[in-house]
Design a protein around this motif. Sequence first.
Motif, mmCIF file in Angstrom:
data_model
loop_
_atom_site.group_PDB
_atom_site.id
_atom_site.type_symbol
_atom_site.label_atom_id
_atom_site.label_comp_id
_atom_site.label_asym_id
_atom_site.label_seq_id
_atom_site.Cartn_x
_atom_site.Cartn_y
_atom_site.Cartn_z
ATOM 1 N N GLU A 209 0.823 -1.207 0.000
ATOM 2 C CA GLU A 209 0.000 0.000 0.000
ATOM 3 C C GLU A 209 0.855 1.255 0.000
ATOM 4 O O GLU A 209 1.999 1.243 0.451
ATOM 5 N N GLY A 210 0.254 2.321 -0.455
ATOM 6 C CA GLY A 210 0.891 3.630 -0.422
ATOM 7 C C GLY A 210 1.200 4.134 -1.813
ATOM 8 O O GLY A 210 1.247 3.374 -2.776
ATOM 9 N N ARG A 211 1.394 5.430 -1.890
ATOM 10 C CA ARG A 211 1.687 6.070 -3.179
ATOM 11 C C ARG A 211 3.030 5.603 -3.700
ATOM 12 O O ARG A 211 4.006 5.568 -2.970
ATOM 13 N N PRO A 212 3.080 5.240 -4.982
ATOM 14 C CA PRO A 212 4.375 4.924 -5.587
ATOM 15 C C PRO A 212 5.265 6.166 -5.549
ATOM 16 O O PRO A 212 4.766 7.293 -5.606
ATOM 17 N N CYS A 213 6.556 5.964 -5.429
ATOM 18 C CA CYS A 213 7.452 7.116 -5.338
ATOM 19 C C CYS A 213 8.766 6.829 -6.051
ATOM 20 O O CYS A 213 9.065 5.697 -6.411
ATOM 21 N N SER A 214 9.522 7.884 -6.220
ATOM 22 C CA SER A 214 10.848 7.809 -6.823
ATOM 23 C C SER A 214 11.851 8.300 -5.796
ATOM 24 O O SER A 214 11.607 9.283 -5.104
ATOM 25 N N LYS A 215 12.994 7.610 -5.702
ATOM 26 C CA LYS A 215 13.985 8.056 -4.730
ATOM 27 C C LYS A 215 14.614 9.377 -5.135
ATOM 28 O O LYS A 215 15.114 10.109 -4.308
ATOM 29 N N LYS A 216 14.574 9.689 -6.429
ATOM 30 C CA LYS A 216 15.213 10.917 -6.907
ATOM 31 C C LYS A 216 14.315 12.136 -6.794
ATOM 32 O O LYS A 216 14.799 13.255 -6.805
ATOM 33 N N GLY B 110 12.694 14.768 -4.974
ATOM 34 C CA GLY B 110 12.827 15.371 -3.650
ATOM 35 C C GLY B 110 14.139 15.044 -2.966
ATOM 36 O O GLY B 110 14.296 15.308 -1.780
ATOM 37 N N GLN B 111 15.109 14.475 -3.697
ATOM 38 C CA GLN B 111 16.389 14.195 -3.054
ATOM 39 C C GLN B 111 17.139 15.490 -2.785
ATOM 40 O O GLN B 111 16.920 16.502 -3.441
ATOM 41 N N ARG B 112 18.015 15.449 -1.779
ATOM 42 C CA ARG B 112 18.779 16.627 -1.395
ATOM 43 C C ARG B 112 20.255 16.256 -1.273
ATOM 44 O O ARG B 112 20.594 15.122 -0.952
ATOM 45 N N ILE B 113 21.114 17.216 -1.491
ATOM 46 C CA ILE B 113 22.541 17.028 -1.259
ATOM 47 C C ILE B 113 22.878 17.785 0.018
ATOM 48 O O ILE B 113 22.554 18.961 0.161
ATOM 49 N N ILE B 114 23.510 17.078 0.957
ATOM 50 C CA ILE B 114 23.894 17.700 2.219
ATOM 51 C C ILE B 114 25.401 17.540 2.405
ATOM 52 O O ILE B 114 26.038 16.716 1.749
ATOM 53 N N MET B 115 25.953 18.327 3.298
ATOM 54 C CA MET B 115 27.361 18.196 3.668
ATOM 55 C C MET B 115 27.438 17.490 5.008
ATOM 56 O O MET B 115 26.754 17.866 5.958
ATOM 57 N N LYS B 116 28.241 16.430 5.072
ATOM 58 C CA LYS B 116 28.441 15.693 6.320
ATOM 59 C C LYS B 116 29.929 15.386 6.435
ATOM 60 O O LYS B 116 30.486 14.723 5.568
ATOM 61 N N GLN B 117 30.527 15.884 7.487
ATOM 62 C CA GLN B 117 31.957 15.718 7.727
ATOM 63 C C GLN B 117 32.778 16.172 6.518
ATOM 64 O O GLN B 117 33.722 15.514 6.099
ATOM 65 N N GLY B 118 32.369 17.297 5.928
ATOM 66 C CA GLY B 118 33.085 17.871 4.815
ATOM 67 C C GLY B 118 32.874 17.175 3.474
ATOM 68 O O GLY B 118 33.529 17.504 2.497
ATOM 69 N N SER C 68 14.509 10.951 -1.212
ATOM 70 C CA SER C 68 13.231 11.538 -0.819
ATOM 71 C C SER C 68 12.693 10.883 0.448
ATOM 72 O O SER C 68 12.960 9.719 0.743
ATOM 73 N N GLU C 69 11.929 11.655 1.178
ATOM 74 C CA GLU C 69 11.334 11.170 2.428
ATOM 75 C C GLU C 69 10.405 9.988 2.173
ATOM 76 O O GLU C 69 10.408 9.017 2.934
ATOM 77 N N ASN C 70 9.612 10.052 1.110
ATOM 78 C CA ASN C 70 8.697 8.946 0.797
ATOM 79 C C ASN C 70 9.467 7.674 0.466
ATOM 80 O O ASN C 70 9.078 6.584 0.876
ATOM 81 N N PRO D 262 4.226 9.874 -9.948
ATOM 82 C CA PRO D 262 5.686 9.773 -10.061
ATOM 83 C C PRO D 262 6.063 9.476 -11.510
ATOM 84 O O PRO D 262 5.240 8.994 -12.285
ATOM 85 N N ASP D 263 7.301 9.785 -11.883
ATOM 86 C CA ASP D 263 7.730 9.421 -13.231
ATOM 87 C C ASP D 263 7.962 7.912 -13.258
ATOM 88 O O ASP D 263 8.374 7.302 -12.262
ATOM 89 N N LEU D 264 7.664 7.294 -14.387
ATOM 90 C CA LEU D 264 7.722 5.840 -14.501
ATOM 91 C C LEU D 264 9.118 5.300 -14.235
ATOM 92 O O LEU D 264 9.281 4.349 -13.469
ATOM 93 N N SER D 265 10.146 5.894 -14.834
ATOM 94 C CA SER D 265 11.493 5.342 -14.672
ATOM 95 C C SER D 265 11.957 5.403 -13.221
ATOM 96 O O SER D 265 12.570 4.458 -12.708
ATOM 97 N N GLY D 266 11.645 6.494 -12.528
ATOM 98 C CA GLY D 266 12.020 6.606 -11.118
ATOM 99 C C GLY D 266 11.252 5.622 -10.246
ATOM 100 O O GLY D 266 11.802 5.033 -9.316
#
Length: 159
Positions: free
Chosen positions: A32-39, A41-49, A56-58, A107-111
Motif C-alpha cells: 500500500e501507499g503512493r508509488p514514489c521515486s527516490k530521486k 525530492g532528493q537533497r545534497i547535504i554536507m556531512k563531515q566535509g 526523498s522522504e517517501n 511519479p515518473d515511470l522510470s524513477g
Amino acid sequence: SPSSTSTEGIPSVGLSLVTQTNGNWRINITYEGRPCSKKSGQRIIMKQGRRMIIYSENYSRLLKLVVPQLVELAEERLGLGDTDLIGSSECPVHVKALMYAGKGTEPDLSGALETVGDVLQAAVIIENDRWIKSWDGSRVLTDDKDNPRTEITLEPFYG
C-alpha cells in the motif's frame, strides 16, 4: 507520506507464490501507499566535509516500512534465504509493476521502476536489480484514486 496505511501507520504488504504445472513460478507482491521515486525530492547535504545524497522522504519511509515485511514474507512463503535468490545470473527475471498513484502528482515511470527494483533487492527477493531483464507491461495508473498501491509480478525471464 504514503496513504492507505493500516491503523498503525504501517503499509500493508502481501506476497504469494504461484507454481504452475509446467514447473514455472510467479511471485505476486502488493504494498500500500503512493508509488514514489527516490530521486524526486532528493537533497545534497554536507556531512563531515563530504557531499552526500539524501533520498526523498517517501522513498526512505517505503524502504523502512515495507522492506522488513517483505523479508519476513519471503522467508516464510518462498523459503528464500540469503543463498536461494531469484533475480540472479542463474535466474534472471521479468518484472511487471502496476503502480496506482492515487490522488496528487504521479511519479515518473522510470524513477518508480527504480524504486521497485531497490525494494526487491533490499528485501533479498532478488540478488541484484541488474538481473531484471524486462519491465514489460509496467505502468503508472491513475484509475484508483482511493487505493494507492504497487502491484508487482515476478516471473522467470526467457530471453
